[in-house]
Design an enzyme around this catalytic site. Structure first.
Site, mmCIF file in Angstrom:
data_model
loop_
_atom_site.group_PDB
_atom_site.id
_atom_site.type_symbol
_atom_site.label_atom_id
_atom_site.label_comp_id
_atom_site.label_asym_id
_atom_site.label_seq_id
_atom_site.Cartn_x
_atom_site.Cartn_y
_atom_site.Cartn_z
ATOM 1 N N LYS A 1 -0.645 4.894 4.593
ATOM 2 C CA LYS A 1 -1.520 3.939 5.288
ATOM 3 C C LYS A 1 -1.026 3.734 6.717
ATOM 4 C CE LYS A 1 -3.919 -0.483 4.798
ATOM 5 N NZ LYS A 1 -5.213 0.118 5.169
ATOM 6 N N HIS B 1 0.836 -1.203 0.000
ATOM 7 C CA HIS B 1 0.000 0.000 0.000
ATOM 8 C C HIS B 1 0.873 1.256 0.000
ATOM 9 C CE1 HIS B 1 -3.202 -2.787 1.298
ATOM 10 N NE2 HIS B 1 -4.022 -1.889 0.782
HETATM 11 N N1 LIG Z 1 -12.815 -1.184 2.655
HETATM 12 C C1 LIG Z 1 -12.226 -0.678 1.552
HETATM 13 O O1 LIG Z 1 -12.548 -1.059 0.398
HETATM 14 C C2 LIG Z 1 -11.187 0.381 1.720
HETATM 15 C C3 LIG Z 1 -10.871 0.794 2.975
HETATM 16 N N2 LIG Z 1 -10.020 1.848 3.155
HETATM 17 C C4 LIG Z 1 -9.856 2.297 4.546
HETATM 18 O O2 LIG Z 1 -10.548 3.534 4.689
HETATM 19 C C5 LIG Z 1 -9.918 4.323 5.704
HETATM 20 C C6 LIG Z 1 -9.605 5.713 5.156
HETATM 21 O O3 LIG Z 1 -8.643 5.620 4.137
HETATM 22 P P1 LIG Z 1 -8.126 6.914 3.354
HETATM 23 O O4 LIG Z 1 -9.264 7.629 2.707
HETATM 24 O O5 LIG Z 1 -6.982 6.476 2.530
HETATM 25 O O6 LIG Z 1 -7.588 7.792 4.581
HETATM 26 P P2 LIG Z 1 -7.437 9.382 4.700
HETATM 27 O O7 LIG Z 1 -6.544 9.617 5.860
HETATM 28 O O8 LIG Z 1 -7.093 9.959 3.375
HETATM 29 O O9 LIG Z 1 -8.930 9.857 5.063
HETATM 30 C C7 LIG Z 1 -9.547 9.684 6.308
HETATM 31 C C8 LIG Z 1 -10.382 10.922 6.552
HETATM 32 O O10 LIG Z 1 -11.205 10.709 7.697
HETATM 33 C C9 LIG Z 1 -11.260 11.929 8.395
HETATM 34 N N3 LIG Z 1 -11.677 11.725 9.782
HETATM 35 C C10 LIG Z 1 -10.978 11.173 10.797
HETATM 36 N N4 LIG Z 1 -11.689 11.229 11.946
HETATM 37 C C11 LIG Z 1 -12.880 11.808 11.629
HETATM 38 C C12 LIG Z 1 -14.041 12.153 12.381
HETATM 39 N N5 LIG Z 1 -14.140 11.921 13.699
HETATM 40 N N6 LIG Z 1 -15.075 12.747 11.720
HETATM 41 C C13 LIG Z 1 -15.017 12.974 10.404
HETATM 42 N N7 LIG Z 1 -13.936 12.700 9.632
HETATM 43 C C14 LIG Z 1 -12.877 12.109 10.252
HETATM 44 C C15 LIG Z 1 -9.839 12.503 8.279
HETATM 45 O O11 LIG Z 1 -9.791 13.896 8.568
HETATM 46 C C16 LIG Z 1 -9.538 12.180 6.812
HETATM 47 O O12 LIG Z 1 -9.963 13.211 5.947
HETATM 48 C C17 LIG Z 1 -8.689 3.524 6.156
HETATM 49 O O13 LIG Z 1 -9.031 2.776 7.302
HETATM 50 C C18 LIG Z 1 -8.451 2.572 4.968
HETATM 51 O O14 LIG Z 1 -7.763 1.407 5.310
HETATM 52 C C19 LIG Z 1 -9.437 2.498 2.123
HETATM 53 C C20 LIG Z 1 -9.689 2.098 0.841
HETATM 54 C C21 LIG Z 1 -10.577 1.001 0.529
HETATM 55 O O1 LIG Z 2 -5.766 2.110 3.162
HETATM 56 C C1 LIG Z 2 -5.969 1.823 1.959
HETATM 57 O O2 LIG Z 2 -5.602 2.554 1.031
HETATM 58 C C2 LIG Z 2 -6.691 0.579 1.665
HETATM 59 N N1 LIG Z 2 -7.198 -0.065 2.678
HETATM 60 C C3 LIG Z 2 -7.962 -1.262 2.619
HETATM 61 C C4 LIG Z 2 -7.254 -2.343 3.390
HETATM 62 O O3 LIG Z 2 -6.766 -2.070 4.503
HETATM 63 O O4 LIG Z 2 -7.203 -3.481 2.913
HETATM 64 C C5 LIG Z 2 -8.387 -1.640 1.226
HETATM 65 C C6 LIG Z 2 -7.445 -1.265 0.133
HETATM 66 O O5 LIG Z 2 -6.446 -2.228 0.029
HETATM 67 C C7 LIG Z 2 -6.882 0.144 0.272
#
Ligand SMILES: NC(=O)C1=CN([C@@H]2O[C@H](COP(=O)(O)OP(=O)(O)OC[C@H]3O[C@@H](n4cnc5c(N)ncnc54)[C@H](O)[C@@H]3O)[C@@H](O)[C@H]2O)C=CC1
Ligand SMILES: O=C(O)C1=N[C@H](C(=O)O)C[C@H](O)C1
Length: 272
Positions: free
Chosen positions: A162, A158
């Site tokens: 992350k 990643h």
């Molecule tokens: N399940 C899936 O398919 C995927 C899961 N993810 C997960 O999603 C999460 C976020 O990933 P990214 O967007 O890359 O992170 P990022 O750090 O770019 O975005 C997270 C956002 O959440 C906000 N945030 C944090 N606490 C908050 C609160 N109390 N209220 C409102 N906003 C709040 C932050 O200010 C930030 O803008 C991670 O846990 C990642 O692993 C990411 C991509 C795909």
């Molecule tokens: O943090 C990310 O970017 C992603 N998080 C998810 C994970 O923890 O598997 C999904 C994806 O791989 C991207």
């Protein structure tokens, strides 16, 4: 138009938040009714369209989940574990579907989400892409077909921002491999090898995490035996695959009875 399900996006300024906002705005099947950021963030109070560098869309970013969730049919939430646990309780009170993409939960967090799911429809998955959810099924089948002569290793890569490891996807794949083998992942998981680790134990499932640059998300499940290896691989090159899956889940959840669901349910991939 106003009959379309109203969606709130949390973590609006984040990598996934911005992708989700574009996905909902482009969808003919949903409308964006709220965008949430954490208290103190410089987007709070600003027009969302302008904050994203475009034209105004007449929707101000808020830090008040109670007010935002009250006008939503679904909340799509890719933020951080503590925020998501808080949102699960509020979404349950507001009777809106909570789609959780956040990863990195503790056992206590998962327990709290499970409690909220007694009163709310929650759809949670460490990866919302169709491809990864198919890979999970394949992993379970291959693990069931190959015996412990094949060492199972889950390798993920990643981007350098992350914060959790192993990734949520790697844990889904590890769980699937353990299920295929008929064992509990907690009993066979090898994480964070370093130093004089001793030889690999037969039947264990290993995890390795690579972090670098702008890698969106790559996962291999390796089955390594003497003289041959089978490798199952998924490579995500665009976060749109996660956002499309999350919106699909939000729509699928409408009218569904309370409980905790996953993307296998949404995609119809669950097997008997
Ligand atoms: N399940 C899936 O398919 C995927 C899961 N993810 C997960 O999603 C999460 C976020 O990933 P990214 O967007 O890359 O992170 P990022 O750090 O770019 O975005 C997270 C956002 O959440 C906000 N945030 C944090 N606490 C908050 C609160 N109390 N209220 C409102 N906003 C709040 C932050 O200010 C930030 O803008 C991670 O846990 C990642 O692993 C990411 C991509 C795909
Ligand atoms: O943090 C990310 O970017 C992603 N998080 C998810 C994970 O923890 O598997 C999904 C994806 O791989 C991207």
């Amino acid at each position: 138009m106003t009959d379309l399900p109203g969606i709130v996006i949390t973590g609006a300024s984040g990598r996934m938040g911005q992708m989700l906002i574009r996905t909902v705005l482009d969808s003919p099947r949903a409308r964006l009714v709220g965008a949430l950021e954490r208290t103190g963030h410089d987007w709070i109070g600003r027009d969302l369209g302008e904050a994203m560098g475009g034209a105004p869309i007449n929707l101000a970013v808020t830090d008040d989940p109670l007010e935002a969730f009250a006008r939503a049919h679904a909340v799509i939430d890719f933020t951080a574990p503590a925020a998501t646990v808080e949102f699960a309780g509020i979404a349950a009170q507001a009777r809106c579907v909570h789609v959780i993409g956040t990863t990195g939960f503790s056992d206590d967090d998962l327990h709290a989400i499970g409690a909220a799911a007694r009163h709310a429809t929650i759809i949670r998955a460490g990866n919302m892409s169709l491809g990864v959810n198919l890979l999970v099924q394949l992993t379970r089948k291959v693990a069931a077909a190959l015996d412990e002569d094949f060492d199972i290793e889950v390798i993920e890569a990643h981007h350098n921002q992350k914060v959790d490891a192993p990734s949520g996807t790697a844990l889904m794949l590890g769980e699937a491999a353990a299920l295929g083998r008929g064992v509990r992942l907690d009993d066979v998981s090898d994480r964070g090898r370093d130093g004089i680790t001793g030889k690999r134990q037969r039947g264990h499932i290993g995890f390795s995490a690579i972090r670098g640059g702008d890698i969106v998300g790559e996962h291999d499940v390796m089955f390594a035996a003497t003289g041959e290896r089978v490798i199952l691989r998924h490579i995500a090159t665009d976060r749109a695959v996660f956002a499309r899956g999350a919106l699909k889940a939000a729509l699928w959840g409408q009218g569904r009875k309370p409980g905790e669901y996953d993307m296998m349910d949404v995609l119809g991939l669950n097997e008997n």
